[in-house]
Design a protein around this motif. Structure first.
Motif, PDB file in Angstrom:
ATOM      1  N   GLN A 134       0.765  15.296 -12.624  1.00 25.37           N
ATOM      2  CA  GLN A 134       1.466  16.166 -12.727  1.00 25.37           C
ATOM      3  C   GLN A 134       1.561  16.913 -11.953  1.00 25.37           C
ATOM      4  OE1 GLN A 134       4.971  15.571 -15.678  1.00 25.37           O
ATOM      5  NE2 GLN A 134       5.875  14.639 -14.971  1.00 25.37           N
ATOM      6  N   TYR A 135       1.797  18.386 -11.002  1.00 23.07           N
ATOM      7  CA  TYR A 135       1.607  19.323 -10.955  1.00 23.07           C
ATOM      8  C   TYR A 135       2.949  20.383 -11.431  1.00 23.07           C
ATOM      9  CZ  TYR A 135      -0.237  22.853  -7.894  1.00 23.07           C
ATOM     10  OH  TYR A 135      -0.760  23.986  -7.005  1.00 23.07           O
ATOM     11  N   ILE A 136       2.390  21.066 -12.029  1.00 23.89           N
ATOM     12  CA  ILE A 136       3.265  21.983 -12.486  1.00 23.89           C
ATOM     13  C   ILE A 136       2.930  23.680 -11.994  1.00 23.89           C
ATOM     14  CG2 ILE A 136       4.212  23.003 -14.798  1.00 23.89           C
ATOM     15  CD1 ILE A 136       3.302  20.223 -16.130  1.00 23.89           C
ATOM     16  N   PRO A 137       3.108  24.108 -11.225  1.00 26.38           N
ATOM     17  CA  PRO A 137       2.872  25.427 -10.655  1.00 26.38           C
ATOM     18  C   PRO A 137       3.812  26.478 -11.135  1.00 26.38           C
ATOM     19  CG  PRO A 137       3.575  23.486  -9.134  1.00 26.38           C
ATOM     20  CD  PRO A 137       4.035  24.169 -10.294  1.00 26.38           C
ATOM     21  N   PRO A 138       2.764  27.565 -10.588  1.00 25.02           N
ATOM     22  CA  PRO A 138       4.398  28.982 -11.140  1.00 25.02           C
ATOM     23  C   PRO A 138       5.116  28.591 -10.268  1.00 25.02           C
ATOM     24  CG  PRO A 138       2.114  30.056 -10.656  1.00 25.02           C
ATOM     25  CD  PRO A 138       2.232  28.293 -10.444  1.00 25.02           C
ATOM     26  N   ALA A 139       5.993  29.660 -10.338  1.00 26.19           N
ATOM     27  CA  ALA A 139       7.475  29.904  -9.720  1.00 26.19           C
ATOM     28  C   ALA A 139       6.656  30.087  -8.445  1.00 26.19           C
ATOM     29  CB  ALA A 139       8.855  31.113 -10.097  1.00 26.19           C
ATOM     30  N   GLY A 140       8.147  28.950  -7.272  1.00 25.07           N
ATOM     31  CA  GLY A 140       7.421  29.592  -5.702  1.00 25.07           C
ATOM     32  C   GLY A 140       8.641  28.365  -5.308  1.00 25.07           C
ATOM     33  N   TYR A 141       7.907  28.795  -3.426  1.00 25.88           N
ATOM     34  CA  TYR A 141       8.072  27.377  -3.136  1.00 25.88           C
ATOM     35  C   TYR A 141       6.675  26.570  -2.784  1.00 25.88           C
ATOM     36  CZ  TYR A 141      12.949  29.264  -2.511  1.00 25.88           C
ATOM     37  OH  TYR A 141      13.996  29.505  -2.398  1.00 25.88           O
ATOM     38  N   LYS A 192      -1.864   6.741 -10.219  1.00 22.49           N
ATOM     39  CA  LYS A 192      -2.715   7.458 -11.083  1.00 22.49           C
ATOM     40  C   LYS A 192      -3.794   8.124  -9.787  1.00 22.49           C
ATOM     41  CE  LYS A 192      -0.897   4.414 -14.644  1.00 22.49           C
ATOM     42  NZ  LYS A 192       0.313   4.583 -14.620  1.00 22.49           N
ATOM     43  N   PHE A 193      -3.903   9.300 -10.340  1.00 24.60           N
ATOM     44  CA  PHE A 193      -5.298  10.139  -8.639  1.00 24.60           C
ATOM     45  C   PHE A 193      -6.479   9.780 -10.198  1.00 24.60           C
ATOM     46  CE2 PHE A 193      -1.417  11.210  -7.222  1.00 24.60           C
ATOM     47  CZ  PHE A 193      -1.158  11.151  -6.514  1.00 24.60           C
ATOM     48  N   ASP A 194      -7.930   9.254  -9.636  1.00 29.04           N
ATOM     49  CA  ASP A 194      -8.496   9.485  -9.374  1.00 29.04           C
ATOM     50  C   ASP A 194      -9.240  10.411  -9.607  1.00 29.04           C
ATOM     51  OD1 ASP A 194      -9.533   8.451  -7.163  1.00 29.04           O
ATOM     52  OD2 ASP A 194      -9.345   6.755  -8.178  1.00 29.04           O
ATOM     53  N   THR A 195      -9.588  11.401  -8.948  1.00 27.98           N
ATOM     54  CA  THR A 195     -10.099  12.739  -8.173  1.00 27.98           C
ATOM     55  C   THR A 195      -9.316  13.848  -8.249  1.00 27.98           C
ATOM     56  OG1 THR A 195     -12.201  10.780  -6.921  1.00 27.98           O
ATOM     57  CG2 THR A 195     -12.132  13.081  -6.786  1.00 27.98           C
ATOM     58  N   GLU A 196     -10.271  15.369  -8.091  1.00 27.34           N
ATOM     59  CA  GLU A 196      -9.504  16.279  -8.425  1.00 27.34           C
ATOM     60  C   GLU A 196     -10.355  17.689  -7.714  1.00 27.34           C
ATOM     61  OE1 GLU A 196      -6.987  19.917 -11.213  1.00 27.34           O
ATOM     62  OE2 GLU A 196      -8.409  19.005 -11.540  1.00 27.34           O
ATOM     63  N   THR A 197     -10.073  17.224  -5.870  1.00 29.10           N
ATOM     64  CA  THR A 197     -10.922  17.612  -5.094  1.00 29.10           C
ATOM     65  C   THR A 197     -11.290  19.413  -5.802  1.00 29.10           C
ATOM     66  OG1 THR A 197     -10.541  15.584  -3.836  1.00 29.10           O
ATOM     67  CG2 THR A 197     -11.431  17.996  -2.705  1.00 29.10           C
ATOM     68  N   PHE A 198      -9.503  19.057  -5.472  1.00 25.76           N
ATOM     69  CA  PHE A 198     -10.300  21.064  -5.763  1.00 25.76           C
ATOM     70  C   PHE A 198      -8.815  21.271  -6.360  1.00 25.76           C
ATOM     71  CE2 PHE A 198      -8.988  20.800  -1.439  1.00 25.76           C
ATOM     72  CZ  PHE A 198      -7.836  21.903  -1.111  1.00 25.76           C
ATOM     73  N   ASP A 199      -8.330  22.687  -7.120  1.00 28.92           N
ATOM     74  CA  ASP A 199      -7.300  23.288  -7.974  1.00 28.92           C
ATOM     75  C   ASP A 199      -7.720  24.264  -8.041  1.00 28.92           C
ATOM     76  OD1 ASP A 199      -4.774  23.395  -9.176  1.00 28.92           O
ATOM     77  OD2 ASP A 199      -5.487  21.752 -10.830  1.00 28.92           O
ATOM     78  N   VAL A 200      -6.937  25.440  -7.078  1.00 27.96           N
ATOM     79  CA  VAL A 200      -6.807  26.775  -7.416  1.00 27.96           C
ATOM     80  C   VAL A 200      -5.117  27.187  -7.789  1.00 27.96           C
ATOM     81  CG1 VAL A 200      -6.791  28.916  -6.206  1.00 27.96           C
ATOM     82  CG2 VAL A 200      -7.979  26.921  -5.635  1.00 27.96           C
ATOM     83  N   GLY A 201      -5.613  27.411  -9.464  1.00 26.95           N
ATOM     84  CA  GLY A 201      -4.563  28.019 -10.525  1.00 26.95           C
ATOM     85  C   GLY A 201      -4.609  27.201 -11.202  1.00 26.95           C
ATOM     86  N   ASN A 202      -5.194  25.368 -11.459  1.00 25.73           N
ATOM     87  CA  ASN A 202      -5.388  24.753 -12.664  1.00 25.73           C
ATOM     88  C   ASN A 202      -4.309  24.391 -12.890  1.00 25.73           C
ATOM     89  OD1 ASN A 202      -6.825  22.986 -14.683  1.00 25.73           O
ATOM     90  ND2 ASN A 202      -6.969  24.252 -16.019  1.00 25.73           N
ATOM     91  N   CYS A 203      -3.112  24.020 -12.199  1.00 23.86           N
ATOM     92  CA  CYS A 203      -1.870  23.609 -12.729  1.00 23.86           C
ATOM     93  C   CYS A 203      -1.430  22.228 -11.809  1.00 23.86           C
ATOM     94  CB  CYS A 203      -1.096  23.885 -11.168  1.00 23.86           C
ATOM     95  SG  CYS A 203      -0.937  26.244 -11.170  1.00 23.86           S
ATOM     96  N   PHE A 204      -2.116  21.380 -11.788  1.00 25.20           N
ATOM     97  CA  PHE A 204      -2.618  19.958 -11.454  1.00 25.20           C
ATOM     98  C   PHE A 204      -3.178  19.348 -13.177  1.00 25.20           C
ATOM     99  CE2 PHE A 204      -3.776  15.450 -11.112  1.00 25.20           C
ATOM    100  CZ  PHE A 204      -2.152  15.027 -10.335  1.00 25.20           C
ATOM    101  N   ASN A 205      -2.488  18.394 -13.697  1.00 24.47           N
ATOM    102  CA  ASN A 205      -2.570  17.727 -15.213  1.00 24.47           C
ATOM    103  C   ASN A 205      -2.898  16.539 -14.902  1.00 24.47           C
ATOM    104  OD1 ASN A 205      -2.778  16.300 -17.788  1.00 24.47           O
ATOM    105  ND2 ASN A 205      -0.815  18.316 -18.804  1.00 24.47           N
ATOM    106  N   THR A 206      -4.692  15.731 -15.251  1.00 23.74           N
ATOM    107  CA  THR A 206      -5.242  14.779 -14.754  1.00 23.74           C
ATOM    108  C   THR A 206      -4.151  13.541 -15.674  1.00 23.74           C
ATOM    109  OG1 THR A 206      -7.053  15.521 -15.561  1.00 23.74           O
ATOM    110  CG2 THR A 206      -7.148  15.587 -13.274  1.00 23.74           C
ATOM    111  N   THR A 207      -4.267  14.562 -17.170  1.00 19.26           N
ATOM    112  CA  THR A 207      -3.567  13.527 -18.209  1.00 19.26           C
ATOM    113  C   THR A 207      -2.638  12.777 -17.534  1.00 19.26           C
ATOM    114  OG1 THR A 207      -4.694  14.744 -19.176  1.00 19.26           O
ATOM    115  CG2 THR A 207      -3.281  13.540 -20.162  1.00 19.26           C
ATOM    116  N   VAL A 208      -1.259  13.660 -17.108  1.00 18.79           N
ATOM    117  CA  VAL A 208      -0.097  12.567 -16.657  1.00 18.79           C
ATOM    118  C   VAL A 208       0.513  12.459 -15.487  1.00 18.79           C
ATOM    119  CG1 VAL A 208       0.414  13.894 -19.173  1.00 18.79           C
ATOM    120  CG2 VAL A 208       0.873  15.402 -16.784  1.00 18.79           C
TER     121      VAL A 208
END
Length: 147
Positions: free
Chosen positions: A51-58, A33-49
């Motif tokens: 988890q990181y759910i990004p667009p397709a890629g590597y 359980k993370f308590d701080t989101e320093t940055f999130d370009v693309g808004n892919c990190f869900n702070t509730t669960v």
């Protein structure tokens, strides 16, 4: 397919989350359980669960942190850290505790291919229920490296 100028110059998804509140580990792999989101370009990190759910890629997922054990017998407890993809272990790292009240640092990194709806998270557990292992600090970065 043709890409627009906006697509070509858009920033790649990248995120950094940190944990500074201690989390006691059990013998069950539990999402960190993370308590701080320093940055999130693309808004892919869900702070509730957490988890990181990004667009397709590597993506390169890099984890660093520290834990401490109250284990009185050195080298008897193993702390396990795992990168999970869609609820299943993808990469595992294990490290033994050294002695009681000794802080142990750990680090792991891997490249994960995602399809655009895959969820990535970090989970941790310990091998022996009778000892007390606490995850103290942890930093995870998610970085898109290729389409």
């Amino acid at each position: 397919p043709a890409k627009s100028i906006a697509d070509l110059v858009a920033a790649k998804p990248i995120a950094r989350v940190t944990k500074s509140t201690p989390q006691t580990l059990t013998t069950t792999a539990t999402i960190v359980k993370f308590d701080t989101e320093t940055f999130d370009v693309g808004n892919c990190f869900n702070t509730t669960v957490n988890q990181y759910i990004p667009p397709a890629g590597y993506y390169r997922m890099t984890v660093t942190g520290s834990f401490i054990s109250s284990e009185s017998t050195p080298l008897s407890t193993v702390a396990t850290f795992q990168i999970y993809k869609n609820g299943s272990p993808y990469h595992t790292m294990e490290t033994k505790t050294l002695s009681a009240s000794t802080v142990v640092a750990f680090s792991m990194s891997d490249i994960v291919q995602v399809d655009g709806d895959d969820a990535l998270d970090l989970r941790a557990k310990m091998s022996v229920e009778t000892s007390s292992v606490t995850l103290y600090q942890c930093v995870v970065t998610f970085e898109k490296i290729s389409d």
